[in-house]
Design a protein around this motif. Structure first.
Motif, short mmCIF file in Angstrom:
data_model
loop_
_atom_site.label_atom_id
_atom_site.label_comp_id
_atom_site.label_asym_id
_atom_site.label_seq_id
_atom_site.Cartn_x
_atom_site.Cartn_y
_atom_site.Cartn_z
N VAL A 74 0.86 -1.18 0.00
CA VAL A 74 0.00 0.00 0.00
C VAL A 74 0.89 1.23 0.00
O VAL A 74 1.76 1.38 0.87
CB VAL A 74 -0.95 0.02 1.21
CG1 VAL A 74 -1.56 1.41 1.39
CG2 VAL A 74 -2.05 -1.01 1.05
N VAL A 75 0.72 2.07 -0.99
CA VAL A 75 1.38 3.38 -1.04
C VAL A 75 0.31 4.40 -0.69
O VAL A 75 -0.67 4.57 -1.41
CB VAL A 75 1.98 3.65 -2.44
CG1 VAL A 75 2.46 5.10 -2.53
CG2 VAL A 75 3.14 2.69 -2.70
N LYS A 76 0.47 5.07 0.45
CA LYS A 76 -0.59 5.92 0.99
C LYS A 76 -0.17 7.39 0.97
O LYS A 76 0.48 7.90 1.88
CB LYS A 76 -0.91 5.48 2.42
CG LYS A 76 -1.79 6.44 3.23
CD LYS A 76 -3.12 6.76 2.57
CE LYS A 76 -3.93 7.72 3.43
NZ LYS A 76 -3.41 9.11 3.40
N PRO A 77 -0.52 8.09 -0.12
CA PRO A 77 -0.28 9.54 -0.15
C PRO A 77 -1.42 10.29 0.54
O PRO A 77 -2.43 9.70 0.92
CB PRO A 77 -0.25 9.85 -1.65
CG PRO A 77 -1.10 8.78 -2.27
CD PRO A 77 -1.11 7.60 -1.35
N ASN A 78 -1.26 11.58 0.67
CA ASN A 78 -2.37 12.45 1.05
C ASN A 78 -3.03 12.93 -0.25
O ASN A 78 -2.40 13.61 -1.05
CB ASN A 78 -1.85 13.64 1.86
CG ASN A 78 -2.99 14.49 2.44
OD1 ASN A 78 -4.01 14.68 1.81
ND2 ASN A 78 -2.78 15.01 3.64
N ILE A 79 -4.27 12.50 -0.46
CA ILE A 79 -5.05 12.93 -1.63
C ILE A 79 -6.35 13.56 -1.14
O ILE A 79 -7.39 13.49 -1.79
CB ILE A 79 -5.37 11.75 -2.58
CG1 ILE A 79 -4.28 10.69 -2.59
CG2 ILE A 79 -5.58 12.25 -4.01
CD1 ILE A 79 -4.60 9.46 -3.44
N GLY A 80 -6.29 14.16 0.05
CA GLY A 80 -7.52 14.53 0.74
C GLY A 80 -8.29 15.71 0.20
O GLY A 80 -9.48 15.87 0.51
N GLU A 174 -4.27 -5.65 5.56
CA GLU A 174 -3.84 -6.91 4.97
C GLU A 174 -2.57 -6.80 4.14
O GLU A 174 -1.98 -7.83 3.76
CB GLU A 174 -4.98 -7.47 4.11
CG GLU A 174 -6.22 -7.84 4.94
CD GLU A 174 -7.42 -8.17 4.08
OE1 GLU A 174 -7.35 -7.94 2.84
OE2 GLU A 174 -8.44 -8.62 4.64
N ALA A 175 -2.13 -5.59 3.83
CA ALA A 175 -0.95 -5.42 2.97
C ALA A 175 0.31 -5.96 3.64
O ALA A 175 0.45 -5.95 4.86
CB ALA A 175 -0.77 -3.94 2.64
N ASP A 220 -2.79 5.95 18.96
CA ASP A 220 -3.56 4.71 18.98
C ASP A 220 -3.64 4.08 17.60
O ASP A 220 -3.37 2.89 17.43
CB ASP A 220 -4.98 4.96 19.50
CG ASP A 220 -5.05 5.14 21.02
OD1 ASP A 220 -4.11 4.73 21.71
OD2 ASP A 220 -6.07 5.69 21.49
N ILE A 221 -4.02 4.86 16.58
CA ILE A 221 -4.22 4.25 15.26
C ILE A 221 -2.90 3.85 14.63
O ILE A 221 -2.85 2.89 13.85
CB ILE A 221 -5.04 5.16 14.31
CG1 ILE A 221 -4.29 6.43 13.95
CG2 ILE A 221 -6.39 5.48 14.91
CD1 ILE A 221 -4.99 7.26 12.89
N ASN A 222 -1.81 4.51 15.01
CA ASN A 222 -0.50 4.13 14.48
C ASN A 222 0.07 2.89 15.16
O ASN A 222 1.05 2.32 14.67
CB ASN A 222 0.48 5.30 14.58
CG ASN A 222 0.35 6.27 13.42
OD1 ASN A 222 1.00 6.11 12.39
ND2 ASN A 222 -0.50 7.27 13.57
N THR A 223 -0.54 2.44 16.24
CA THR A 223 -0.16 1.15 16.81
C THR A 223 -0.76 0.01 16.00
O THR A 223 -0.27 -1.13 16.05
CB THR A 223 -0.60 1.00 18.27
OG1 THR A 223 -2.04 1.04 18.35
CG2 THR A 223 -0.01 2.09 19.14
N VAL A 224 -1.82 0.30 15.24
CA VAL A 224 -2.46 -0.72 14.39
C VAL A 224 -1.84 -0.74 13.00
O VAL A 224 -1.51 -1.79 12.47
CB VAL A 224 -3.98 -0.46 14.30
CG1 VAL A 224 -4.64 -1.46 13.35
CG2 VAL A 224 -4.62 -0.53 15.68
N ILE A 225 -1.70 0.43 12.40
CA ILE A 225 -1.11 0.55 11.06
C ILE A 225 0.35 0.95 11.21
O ILE A 225 0.67 2.09 11.57
CB ILE A 225 -1.86 1.59 10.20
CG1 ILE A 225 -3.33 1.21 10.04
CG2 ILE A 225 -1.17 1.74 8.85
CD1 ILE A 225 -3.57 -0.06 9.24
#
Length: 303
Positions: A74-80, A174-175, A220-225
Protein backbone atom coordinates in the motif's frame (compact mmCIF):
# COMPACT_ATOMS: atom_id res chain seq x y z
CA UNK A 1 37.14 18.22 3.70
CA UNK A 2 33.87 19.00 5.50
CA UNK A 3 33.49 16.77 8.56
CA UNK A 4 30.24 15.01 9.48
CA UNK A 5 29.36 17.45 12.25
CA UNK A 6 29.68 20.42 9.89
CA UNK A 7 27.80 18.63 7.10
CA UNK A 8 24.77 17.79 9.23
CA UNK A 9 24.67 21.24 10.80
CA UNK A 10 24.78 22.93 7.41
CA UNK A 11 22.23 20.51 5.91
CA UNK A 12 19.67 21.22 8.60
CA UNK A 13 20.29 24.95 8.52
CA UNK A 14 19.94 24.93 4.72
CA UNK A 15 16.61 23.14 4.93
CA UNK A 16 15.35 25.64 7.50
CA UNK A 17 16.61 28.58 5.46
CA UNK A 18 14.85 27.22 2.37
CA UNK A 19 11.62 27.23 4.31
CA UNK A 20 12.09 30.93 5.03
CA UNK A 21 12.47 30.70 8.79
CA UNK A 22 15.27 31.55 11.16
CA UNK A 23 17.96 29.06 12.08
CA UNK A 24 17.50 26.96 15.18
CA UNK A 25 19.99 27.44 18.02
CA UNK A 26 23.28 25.66 17.42
CA UNK A 27 22.78 23.71 20.66
CA UNK A 28 19.91 21.89 18.97
CA UNK A 29 21.97 21.02 15.93
CA UNK A 30 25.22 19.72 17.36
CA UNK A 31 23.81 16.46 18.85
CA UNK A 32 22.71 15.34 15.38
CA UNK A 33 26.33 15.21 14.31
CA UNK A 34 27.32 12.65 16.90
CA UNK A 35 24.33 10.33 16.50
CA UNK A 36 25.39 6.85 15.42
CA UNK A 37 23.14 4.18 16.92
CA UNK A 38 19.58 5.47 16.49
CA UNK A 39 17.17 5.08 13.57
CA UNK A 40 18.45 6.00 10.12
CA UNK A 41 17.06 9.20 8.65
CA UNK A 42 17.66 10.45 5.10
CA UNK A 43 17.19 14.08 4.10
CA UNK A 44 17.83 15.22 0.55
CA UNK A 45 17.21 18.38 -1.47
CA UNK A 46 16.75 18.79 -5.20
CA UNK A 47 14.40 20.10 -7.87
CA UNK A 48 14.32 16.90 -9.96
CA UNK A 49 11.66 15.05 -7.97
CA UNK A 50 12.05 11.53 -9.43
CA UNK A 51 15.81 11.72 -8.87
CA UNK A 52 15.26 13.19 -5.41
CA UNK A 53 13.02 10.26 -4.42
CA UNK A 54 15.52 7.72 -5.70
CA UNK A 55 18.44 9.36 -3.93
CA UNK A 56 16.55 9.62 -0.65
CA UNK A 57 15.45 5.98 -0.66
CA UNK A 58 18.91 4.86 -1.77
CA UNK A 59 20.40 6.60 1.26
CA UNK A 60 18.37 4.27 3.48
CA UNK A 61 19.73 1.23 1.69
CA UNK A 62 17.35 1.10 -1.25
CA UNK A 63 13.74 0.07 -1.73
CA UNK A 64 14.75 -3.62 -1.47
CA UNK A 65 15.09 -3.06 2.28
CA UNK A 66 11.36 -2.41 2.47
CA UNK A 67 9.71 -4.28 -0.43
CA UNK A 68 10.27 -7.91 -1.41
CA UNK A 69 9.30 -9.79 -4.54
CA UNK A 70 5.62 -10.66 -4.55
CA UNK A 71 4.66 -8.22 -1.76
CA UNK A 72 1.34 -6.43 -1.77
CA UNK A 73 2.28 -2.84 -1.03
CA UNK A 74 0.00 0.00 0.00
CA UNK A 75 1.38 3.38 -1.04
CA UNK A 76 -0.59 5.92 0.99
CA UNK A 77 -0.28 9.54 -0.15
CA UNK A 78 -2.37 12.45 1.05
CA UNK A 79 -5.05 12.93 -1.63
CA UNK A 80 -7.52 14.53 0.74
CA UNK A 81 -8.25 17.82 -0.93
CA UNK A 82 -9.65 19.21 -4.18
CA UNK A 83 -6.50 21.24 -4.76
CA UNK A 84 -3.96 21.47 -7.55
CA UNK A 85 -0.33 20.49 -7.12
CA UNK A 86 1.13 23.92 -6.50
CA UNK A 87 -1.14 24.55 -3.49
CA UNK A 88 0.67 21.86 -1.43
CA UNK A 89 -2.45 20.33 0.10
CA UNK A 90 -1.72 16.86 -1.31
CA UNK A 91 1.38 14.74 -1.84
CA UNK A 92 3.23 15.67 -5.01
CA UNK A 93 2.20 13.28 -7.83
CA UNK A 94 5.80 12.79 -8.94
CA UNK A 95 6.72 11.58 -5.47
CA UNK A 96 3.86 9.09 -5.59
CA UNK A 97 4.68 7.92 -9.10
CA UNK A 98 8.37 7.40 -8.38
CA UNK A 99 7.75 5.46 -5.18
CA UNK A 100 5.37 3.17 -7.07
CA UNK A 101 7.98 2.64 -9.79
CA UNK A 102 10.54 1.72 -7.12
CA UNK A 103 8.13 -0.83 -5.64
CA UNK A 104 7.59 -2.39 -9.05
CA UNK A 105 11.35 -2.52 -9.64
CA UNK A 106 11.68 -4.37 -6.34
CA UNK A 107 9.24 -6.99 -7.65
CA UNK A 108 6.08 -6.02 -5.77
CA UNK A 109 3.22 -8.26 -6.78
CA UNK A 110 0.67 -5.48 -6.38
CA UNK A 111 0.78 -1.80 -5.45
CA UNK A 112 -2.46 -0.29 -4.15
CA UNK A 113 -2.93 3.47 -3.82
CA UNK A 114 -5.86 5.06 -2.00
CA UNK A 115 -6.98 7.68 0.50
CA UNK A 116 -10.19 8.48 2.32
CA UNK A 117 -10.56 12.02 1.04
CA UNK A 118 -12.15 15.01 2.72
CA UNK A 119 -13.53 16.52 -0.50
CA UNK A 120 -15.16 14.52 -3.30
CA UNK A 121 -12.76 11.69 -4.05
CA UNK A 122 -13.13 11.85 -7.82
CA UNK A 123 -12.19 15.52 -7.88
CA UNK A 124 -9.37 15.04 -5.36
CA UNK A 125 -7.78 12.22 -7.33
CA UNK A 126 -7.89 14.25 -10.55
CA UNK A 127 -7.07 17.73 -9.23
CA UNK A 128 -4.13 16.49 -7.17
CA UNK A 129 -2.54 15.10 -10.31
CA UNK A 130 -2.13 11.72 -8.62
CA UNK A 131 -4.62 9.87 -10.80
CA UNK A 132 -2.81 10.91 -13.99
CA UNK A 133 0.58 10.10 -12.43
CA UNK A 134 -0.49 6.60 -11.43
CA UNK A 135 -2.23 5.86 -14.72
CA UNK A 136 0.90 6.94 -16.63
CA UNK A 137 2.77 3.97 -15.15
CA UNK A 138 0.57 1.62 -17.20
CA UNK A 139 1.06 -1.48 -15.10
CA UNK A 140 -1.51 -4.12 -14.28
CA UNK A 141 0.27 -4.52 -10.94
CA UNK A 142 -0.76 -0.99 -9.88
CA UNK A 143 -4.24 -0.10 -8.72
CA UNK A 144 -5.48 3.39 -7.84
CA UNK A 145 -8.71 2.81 -6.01
CA UNK A 146 -11.45 4.75 -4.31
CA UNK A 147 -12.21 3.70 -0.77
CA UNK A 148 -14.93 1.02 -0.60
CA UNK A 149 -17.08 1.85 2.42
CA UNK A 150 -17.98 -1.84 2.76
CA UNK A 151 -14.35 -2.82 3.28
CA UNK A 152 -13.77 -1.64 6.84
CA UNK A 153 -13.00 -3.92 9.75
CA UNK A 154 -13.41 -3.13 13.43
CA UNK A 155 -10.19 -3.59 15.36
CA UNK A 156 -9.77 -3.70 19.14
CA UNK A 157 -6.94 -1.42 20.22
CA UNK A 158 -5.20 -3.20 23.06
CA UNK A 159 -3.59 -0.62 25.25
CA UNK A 160 -5.39 2.22 23.47
CA UNK A 161 -5.45 5.47 25.39
CA UNK A 162 -8.08 7.51 23.54
CA UNK A 163 -9.62 4.62 21.59
CA UNK A 164 -10.47 1.07 22.54
CA UNK A 165 -11.87 0.14 19.12
CA UNK A 166 -11.96 1.68 15.65
CA UNK A 167 -12.59 0.62 12.07
CA UNK A 168 -9.70 0.31 9.60
CA UNK A 169 -9.64 -0.19 5.84
CA UNK A 170 -9.00 -3.88 5.26
CA UNK A 171 -6.57 -3.46 2.33
CA UNK A 172 -4.34 -1.39 4.64
CA UNK A 173 -4.53 -4.04 7.36
CA UNK A 174 -3.84 -6.91 4.97
CA UNK A 175 -0.95 -5.42 2.97
CA UNK A 176 2.53 -6.87 3.31
CA UNK A 177 4.06 -3.39 3.32
CA UNK A 178 2.67 0.07 4.08
CA UNK A 179 4.56 3.05 2.64
CA UNK A 180 3.42 6.35 4.09
CA UNK A 181 3.72 9.43 1.81
CA UNK A 182 2.45 12.49 3.68
CA UNK A 183 2.85 16.06 2.51
CA UNK A 184 4.27 18.39 5.16
CA UNK A 185 1.80 21.11 6.03
CA UNK A 186 0.17 23.28 8.66
CA UNK A 187 -2.94 22.01 10.42
CA UNK A 188 -5.36 24.20 12.33
CA UNK A 189 -5.92 21.62 15.09
CA UNK A 190 -2.79 19.48 15.35
CA UNK A 191 -0.35 22.30 14.40
CA UNK A 192 1.14 20.15 11.63
CA UNK A 193 0.03 17.14 9.62
CA UNK A 194 2.79 14.69 8.74
CA UNK A 195 3.24 10.92 8.75
CA UNK A 196 1.27 10.03 11.86
CA UNK A 197 -1.76 12.02 10.79
CA UNK A 198 -1.65 10.72 7.22
CA UNK A 199 -2.70 7.33 8.59
CA UNK A 200 -6.14 8.82 9.28
CA UNK A 201 -6.76 8.26 5.58
CA UNK A 202 -7.17 4.51 6.15
CA UNK A 203 -9.63 4.59 9.05
CA UNK A 204 -13.41 4.70 9.02
CA UNK A 205 -15.91 6.17 11.42
CA UNK A 206 -16.31 9.77 12.50
CA UNK A 207 -12.76 11.03 12.14
CA UNK A 208 -13.71 14.43 13.50
CA UNK A 209 -14.25 12.86 16.91
CA UNK A 210 -10.56 11.97 17.06
CA UNK A 211 -9.59 15.63 17.13
CA UNK A 212 -10.82 15.96 20.71
CA UNK A 213 -7.74 13.97 21.79
CA UNK A 214 -5.78 14.11 18.58
CA UNK A 215 -2.40 13.30 20.11
CA UNK A 216 -3.40 10.04 21.80
CA UNK A 217 -5.86 9.15 19.03
CA UNK A 218 -3.14 9.31 16.39
CA UNK A 219 -0.81 7.30 18.58
CA UNK A 220 -3.56 4.71 18.98
CA UNK A 221 -4.22 4.25 15.26
CA UNK A 222 -0.50 4.13 14.48
CA UNK A 223 -0.16 1.15 16.81
CA UNK A 224 -2.46 -0.72 14.39
CA UNK A 225 -1.11 0.55 11.06
CA UNK A 226 2.66 0.28 11.04
CA UNK A 227 4.42 2.40 8.41
CA UNK A 228 7.30 0.34 7.06
CA UNK A 229 8.70 3.45 5.38
CA UNK A 230 7.67 7.09 5.78
CA UNK A 231 8.69 9.59 3.12
CA UNK A 232 7.65 13.13 4.00
CA UNK A 233 7.05 15.23 0.89
CA UNK A 234 8.49 18.64 1.67
CA UNK A 235 9.12 19.62 -1.93
CA UNK A 236 6.72 22.45 -1.14
CA UNK A 237 5.17 22.98 2.28
CA UNK A 238 1.94 24.63 3.36
CA UNK A 239 2.84 26.96 6.23
CA UNK A 240 -0.60 28.47 6.98
CA UNK A 241 -4.32 27.85 6.51
CA UNK A 242 -3.90 24.11 6.52
CA UNK A 243 -4.83 21.43 6.01
CA UNK A 244 -6.41 22.40 2.68
CA UNK A 245 -4.87 25.81 2.01
CA UNK A 246 -5.88 27.52 -1.20
CA UNK A 247 -3.43 30.41 -1.53
CA UNK A 248 -0.03 30.33 -3.17
CA UNK A 249 1.17 32.86 -0.60
CA UNK A 250 0.88 30.13 2.06
CA UNK A 251 3.22 27.78 0.17
CA UNK A 252 7.01 27.68 0.45
CA UNK A 253 9.25 25.79 -1.95
CA UNK A 254 11.76 23.71 -0.01
CA UNK A 255 12.63 20.97 -2.55
CA UNK A 256 13.19 18.47 0.27
CA UNK A 257 12.35 14.88 1.13
CA UNK A 258 12.67 13.28 4.55
CA UNK A 259 12.60 9.49 4.88
CA UNK A 260 12.92 6.91 7.61
CA UNK A 261 11.59 3.55 8.70
CA UNK A 262 10.93 5.38 11.99
CA UNK A 263 7.79 7.49 11.53
CA UNK A 264 8.46 9.54 14.66
CA UNK A 265 11.99 10.38 13.54
CA UNK A 266 10.74 11.44 10.10
CA UNK A 267 8.00 13.62 11.59
CA UNK A 268 10.39 15.04 14.18
CA UNK A 269 12.82 16.24 11.55
CA UNK A 270 10.01 17.59 9.35
CA UNK A 271 8.76 19.92 12.08
CA UNK A 272 12.06 21.80 12.01
CA UNK A 273 11.15 23.09 8.53
CA UNK A 274 8.34 25.02 10.20
CA UNK A 275 10.48 26.41 13.03
CA UNK A 276 9.20 23.90 15.59
CA UNK A 277 10.94 21.38 17.79
CA UNK A 278 9.55 17.84 18.09
CA UNK A 279 8.55 18.52 21.70
CA UNK A 280 6.26 21.31 20.44
CA UNK A 281 3.96 18.84 18.67
CA UNK A 282 1.73 16.79 21.02
CA UNK A 283 1.17 13.98 18.49
CA UNK A 284 4.92 13.38 18.20
CA UNK A 285 5.33 13.46 21.97
CA UNK A 286 2.51 10.94 22.39
CA UNK A 287 3.89 8.67 19.68
CA UNK A 288 7.37 8.67 21.16
CA UNK A 289 6.04 8.02 24.65
CA UNK A 290 4.06 5.06 23.31
CA UNK A 291 7.15 3.51 21.71
CA UNK A 292 6.32 4.26 18.08
CA UNK A 293 9.71 5.79 17.37
CA UNK A 294 12.38 8.31 18.28
CA UNK A 295 11.69 12.03 18.65
CA UNK A 296 15.12 12.79 20.11
CA UNK A 297 17.05 13.98 17.07
CA UNK A 298 20.31 13.64 18.96
CA UNK A 299 19.85 9.86 18.64
CA UNK A 300 19.05 9.87 14.93
CA UNK A 301 21.60 8.51 12.49
CA UNK A 302 21.73 10.85 9.50
CA UNK A 303 22.52 8.93 6.32
Amino acid sequence: MMDRRQFIRQSLQAAIAAAGIGALPILNLVPLAVAATGPALAVRKGSDIPLLVRETVAALGGIDRFVKAGDTVVVKPNIGWDRTVELAANTHPEVVQTVIRLCLEAGAGQVRVFDRTCNDSRRCYVQSGIQAAVEAIRSDRVKLEHIDRRAYQDVALKGGVALDQWSFYKPALEADRFINLPVAKHHSISTLTLGMKNVMGVIGGNRGALHRRIDESLADINTVIHSDLTIVDATRILVANGPQGGQLSDVRQTNSLIASADIIAADSYAVTLFGHRPADIPTIVAGARRGLGTMDLSRVKMV
